[in-house]
Write a protein that holds these residues in place. Structure first.
Motif, PDB file in Angstrom:
ATOM      1  N   ASP A   5     -46.588 -24.992 -27.159  1.00 37.79           N
ATOM      2  CA  ASP A   5     -46.607 -24.645 -28.576  1.00 37.79           C
ATOM      3  C   ASP A   5     -47.726 -23.648 -28.861  1.00 37.79           C
ATOM      4  O   ASP A   5     -48.713 -23.563 -28.130  1.00 37.79           O
ATOM      5  CB  ASP A   5     -46.811 -25.896 -29.424  1.00 37.79           C
ATOM      6  N   ARG A  32     -49.101 -21.180 -32.605  1.00 33.65           N
ATOM      7  CA  ARG A  32     -48.827 -20.697 -33.959  1.00 33.65           C
ATOM      8  C   ARG A  32     -49.027 -19.188 -33.952  1.00 33.65           C
ATOM      9  O   ARG A  32     -50.102 -18.716 -33.595  1.00 33.65           O
ATOM     10  CB  ARG A  32     -49.735 -21.378 -34.981  1.00 33.65           C
ATOM     11  N   SER A  44     -45.108 -22.353 -35.973  1.00 34.71           N
ATOM     12  CA  SER A  44     -45.315 -23.102 -34.738  1.00 34.71           C
ATOM     13  C   SER A  44     -44.028 -22.973 -33.931  1.00 34.71           C
ATOM     14  O   SER A  44     -42.941 -23.225 -34.458  1.00 34.71           O
ATOM     15  CB  SER A  44     -45.593 -24.573 -35.066  1.00 34.71           C
ATOM     16  N   ASP A  53     -41.994 -26.200 -33.826  1.00 38.27           N
ATOM     17  CA  ASP A  53     -41.401 -26.566 -35.119  1.00 38.27           C
ATOM     18  C   ASP A  53     -40.065 -25.871 -35.354  1.00 38.27           C
ATOM     19  O   ASP A  53     -39.304 -26.273 -36.232  1.00 38.27           O
ATOM     20  CB  ASP A  53     -42.352 -26.219 -36.273  1.00 38.27           C
TER      21      ASP A  53
END
Length: 183
Positions: free
Chosen positions: A16, A18, A28, A31
């Motif tokens: 992950d 961002r 993200s 996400d």
């Protein structure tokens, strides 16, 4: 000269991060996954391999969403050396091609390095547990758009992954321009 990524490292876990996107938000990566998986695609604006298949990437991303599979694209190219890949040009590219998924900017190239991205396009297909199940090509297109009836390899594999959690043992690697690394 075209770059070709290595074979799929089955079970490798998605990483992950961002990153800023062309939609003005920061996303993200994880996400953006759907309930049945995620495709992380490394692309750029100037690569003839990407230009040849961007309409098919858009089509497949839309069709995969119907099967609960998320999609995200990341540009990690050195924009100083390749100004066509700048963030401003990413915004234009996303708008021009009506990208239905977030197009993220990996300016410091840490995400591309963490994923082991090699070329554009380079596709990573993850199951619902975010385990790598596909590291292959979109279809048999190269620098030219292939025939309309080409097998939709990424799409068909990700449907299988959404149903079984597993990708095929035999996969054809993607081919494209090398990631343009900073010096």
């Amino acid at each position: 000269m075209a770059a070709i990524p290595p074979l799929c490292d089955f079970g490798w876990k998605a990483i992950d991060a961002r990153l800023p996107a062309t939609d003005g938000r920061t996303h993200s990566i994880l996400d953006l996954s759907g309930p049945n998986g995620l495709v992380v695609a490394f692309i750029c604006n100037h690569c003839p391999y990407v230009k040849a298949v961007i309409a098919r990437i858009v089509r497949d991303a839309i069709d995969l969403e119907e099967h609960g599979i998320g999609f995200v694209a990341i540009n990690a190219n050195d924009a100083e050396a390749y100004p066509e890949d700048s963030f401003e040009n990413m915004k234009r590219f996303a708008s021009h091609h009506a990208l239905p998924f977030p197009y993220l900017h990996d300016e410091d190239q840490t995400v591309a390095k963490a994923y082991g991205a090699v070329c554009t396009p380079d596709f990573f297909g993850f199951n619902r547990d975010m385990e790598l199940q596909y590291r292959g090509r979109l279809d048999a297109s190269r620098k030219e758009t292939g025939a309309a009836d080409l097998k939709r390899e990424l799409y068909e594999t990700m449907i299988m992954v959404s149903q079984t959690g597993k990708g095929p043992a035999e996969q054809q690697p993607s081919m494209g321009c090398s990631i343009k690394w900073k010096a």
